[in-house]
Design a protein around this motif. Sequence first.
Motif, PDB file in Angstrom:
ATOM      1  N   ASN A 479       0.819  -1.210   0.000  1.00 17.31           N
ATOM      2  CA  ASN A 479       0.000   0.000   0.000  1.00 17.31           C
ATOM      3  C   ASN A 479       0.856   1.264   0.000  1.00 17.31           C
ATOM      4  O   ASN A 479       0.507   2.265  -0.632  1.00 17.31           O
ATOM      5  CB  ASN A 479      -0.936  -0.005   1.209  1.00 17.31           C
ATOM      6  N   ALA A 480       1.986   1.219   0.710  1.00 14.96           N
ATOM      7  CA  ALA A 480       2.900   2.367   0.696  1.00 14.96           C
ATOM      8  C   ALA A 480       3.435   2.587  -0.719  1.00 14.96           C
ATOM      9  O   ALA A 480       3.515   3.727  -1.196  1.00 14.96           O
ATOM     10  CB  ALA A 480       4.041   2.128   1.682  1.00 14.96           C
ATOM     11  N   GLU A 481       3.773   1.500  -1.412  1.00 11.55           N
ATOM     12  CA  GLU A 481       4.276   1.605  -2.782  1.00 11.55           C
ATOM     13  C   GLU A 481       3.180   2.092  -3.737  1.00 11.55           C
ATOM     14  O   GLU A 481       3.420   2.949  -4.608  1.00 11.55           O
ATOM     15  CB  GLU A 481       4.802   0.252  -3.250  1.00 11.55           C
ATOM     16  N   LEU A 482       1.955   1.566  -3.557  1.00 12.22           N
ATOM     17  CA  LEU A 482       0.841   1.967  -4.419  1.00 12.22           C
ATOM     18  C   LEU A 482       0.598   3.469  -4.359  1.00 12.22           C
ATOM     19  O   LEU A 482       0.173   4.086  -5.346  1.00 12.22           O
ATOM     20  CB  LEU A 482      -0.439   1.234  -4.001  1.00 12.22           C
ATOM     21  N   ASN A 483       0.868   4.054  -3.201  1.00 11.78           N
ATOM     22  CA  ASN A 483       0.598   5.473  -3.014  1.00 11.78           C
ATOM     23  C   ASN A 483       1.859   6.323  -3.090  1.00 11.78           C
ATOM     24  O   ASN A 483       1.855   7.491  -2.689  1.00 11.78           O
ATOM     25  CB  ASN A 483      -0.117   5.674  -1.676  1.00 11.78           C
ATOM     26  N   GLY A 484       2.950   5.730  -3.629  1.00  9.70           N
ATOM     27  CA  GLY A 484       4.169   6.473  -3.892  1.00  9.70           C
ATOM     28  C   GLY A 484       4.868   7.011  -2.660  1.00  9.70           C
ATOM     29  O   GLY A 484       5.465   8.090  -2.690  1.00  9.70           O
ATOM     30  N   LEU A 485       4.830   6.268  -1.566  1.00  4.64           N
ATOM     31  CA  LEU A 485       5.432   6.725  -0.307  1.00  4.64           C
ATOM     32  C   LEU A 485       6.737   5.981  -0.038  1.00  4.64           C
ATOM     33  O   LEU A 485       6.787   4.755  -0.147  1.00  4.64           O
ATOM     34  CB  LEU A 485       4.460   6.490   0.851  1.00  4.64           C
ATOM     35  N   ASN A 486       7.761   6.699   0.333  1.00  2.23           N
ATOM     36  CA  ASN A 486       9.038   6.069   0.669  1.00  2.23           C
ATOM     37  C   ASN A 486       9.504   6.422   2.077  1.00  2.23           C
ATOM     38  O   ASN A 486      10.633   6.144   2.448  1.00  2.23           O
ATOM     39  CB  ASN A 486      10.117   6.466  -0.344  1.00  2.23           C
ATOM     40  N   ASN A 487       8.634   7.038   2.870  1.00  4.45           N
ATOM     41  CA  ASN A 487       8.991   7.377   4.248  1.00  4.45           C
ATOM     42  C   ASN A 487       8.205   6.543   5.258  1.00  4.45           C
ATOM     43  O   ASN A 487       7.964   6.957   6.388  1.00  4.45           O
ATOM     44  CB  ASN A 487       8.755   8.869   4.517  1.00  4.45           C
ATOM     45  N   VAL A 488       7.742   5.361   4.803  1.00  7.49           N
ATOM     46  CA  VAL A 488       6.919   4.494   5.641  1.00  7.49           C
ATOM     47  C   VAL A 488       7.614   3.140   5.799  1.00  7.49           C
ATOM     48  O   VAL A 488       8.100   2.559   4.822  1.00  7.49           O
ATOM     49  CB  VAL A 488       5.518   4.288   5.027  1.00  7.49           C
TER      50      VAL A 488
END
Length: 616
Positions: A479-488
């Motif tokens: 889900n973090a990858e799907l939403n383009g997040l790299n600080n999770v």
Amino acid sequence: MTDPTESATLPVTSSLHDKEVQEVIDQAEESKEDPLGKDVTEDPDSYVYPYVKEDLFTSEIFKVEIQNLPKFIGFNDLKKFLTKHGVNPHKVKLFGKQPFAFVTFKNQEERDKAMKVVHGVQWKGRVLSVKLAKPKADPMRKRKQEEADDSGESVSKRQARNQDQGQSAEPLSTQLANVVTPLWNLPYDKQLDRKEQEVVSILQQLSREIGKNNKAMLPWLFVQREKNNGMCCPLEKIRPSPVQTEYRNKCEFLIGMGADGQDKTVGFRLGKYIGGSCAVVGPGDTIHVPAETKKVVQVIQDYIRTTPHSVYSPETYEGHWRQLTVRTTRSSQVMAMVFFNPQKLSEEDIDALKKSMKMYFIEGEGKDSGVTSLYVVRNGQRTSPDDLPCELVFGDEWIYEQLLGLKFRISPHSFFQVNTPAAEVLYSAVGEWAQLNQDSTVLDVCCGTGTIGISLAKRVKKVIGIELCQEAVADAKVNAELNGLNNVEFLCGKAEDVFPTVLNAVISPNVIAIVDPPRAGLHSKVILAIRRAEHLKRLVYVACNAKAAMNNFVDLCRAPSNRVRGAPFRPVRSMAVDLFPQTPHIESILLFERVDYSTTCDKQQVQAAEATPPTS
């Protein structure tokens, strides 16, 4: 300094002690005593659970009762005591002001070892006594036995039976609504008033408990009570659910005998097993179940009625079809999980069944059901439903949900709030209360599929999520990858094991913990770690059962001690969000902030409290 919950123990190791314990064990094994004191081998009609007579695993048959326990000990004290003596319990239940405990084990060897090691041991001035405990009586069989014994029927039992018969005159749909949606006939504004008043009562109770456990907070509490109707903090107006009907995106149904006499019925149980009822009623008239879910229930029911396999009986442990779980999303994806007990069926039989189900949903009457993911879950006796492996029969491996403009992948066993629109209201409030900035580090405890942490990630420097379910952690990372997040970052494990280490390693000027634990609340180890971490100044607690979480709230606020170290927190803000319309359940949010004894105000409160007598 030693832990005040521990004290020296003096084991009794005489041969007389060993002989006494062994005699108890031998006598029990010879008599095969059942819960009613009858010999099971000679009384086949005894109404004990079948596992007492059959070769089925349960810790109930390896149970002891520990008596004469010290006063004021807690569950964790007893667990620590048993572990210290090399005892490995499967389950521990502690009862009463004059404590005694039921302790169950995985096998006879562990049980007998515990009896020999613990019996006669002195703990905090008490000499412990251990005896074999009787397995629970099966309430269904017990009820049938009592009903059959007309001559011995008491007046109260006869009245209860007559009352049940009177209630049965109501339509089944009404009876079911009263069970699964008890507030269905109450206007929604009245439902909200009732739920808000329940939270008021809880906050008033919390105010009293804080006063008992932290004298230094009394001056502050007096002010809060005066301003907030006896509560320890302001309570904001309850936030309603945007939708009040057909809101549940996850529904769990039993498969059993219908209340109308129809076999292989999929629906909700009309009563509780302990009350003697296994009757099931379909969800057709329920107002909280979506129409697409009801359609899937009907299709699954039609299918299982074409098979030769019977429904599973919780009374006899026989049969196959057990349960159906249906998950839906806003984008009309549907996941169905059918729980099936294979009993003694061969792998060939199971494969044939899965092939039959697949063809039914691809080419047969189920092709228009809307199901996009179909799983079979083999459910035997030994494993929790959340730990059972799921076998994909056909369709997609996952379903996806939209929440707050973000995309989330959901696996069969992953936790996701059952009311998506109301969850958006809840998470928006959590984000507002957390007071975040670009220097913030969010610790998302019991994070599920990462919904809360991911919804806040773009506003903070770092999010660290902790979750026990491995499937949910895998979903959260995706889900973090799907939403383009790299600080999770998401970590898998028990919160009590992972959280203390994570908390100590975080270096940030603004650390905020957001906890959304299961109904029972957080493990005490997590609370103790939070208290010790002085750099953690703010905590947002999301509780689906605030009464059950009361001990957590009190421990966050209690006065420092040898066990509870670090400055306490105090509640400064609270609110309820209705995620469960038509039912009594409510989601609560409490914001806790660390007491800062370095400020003049808090110093004055401590000084004033030193001259103030304790009060409740």
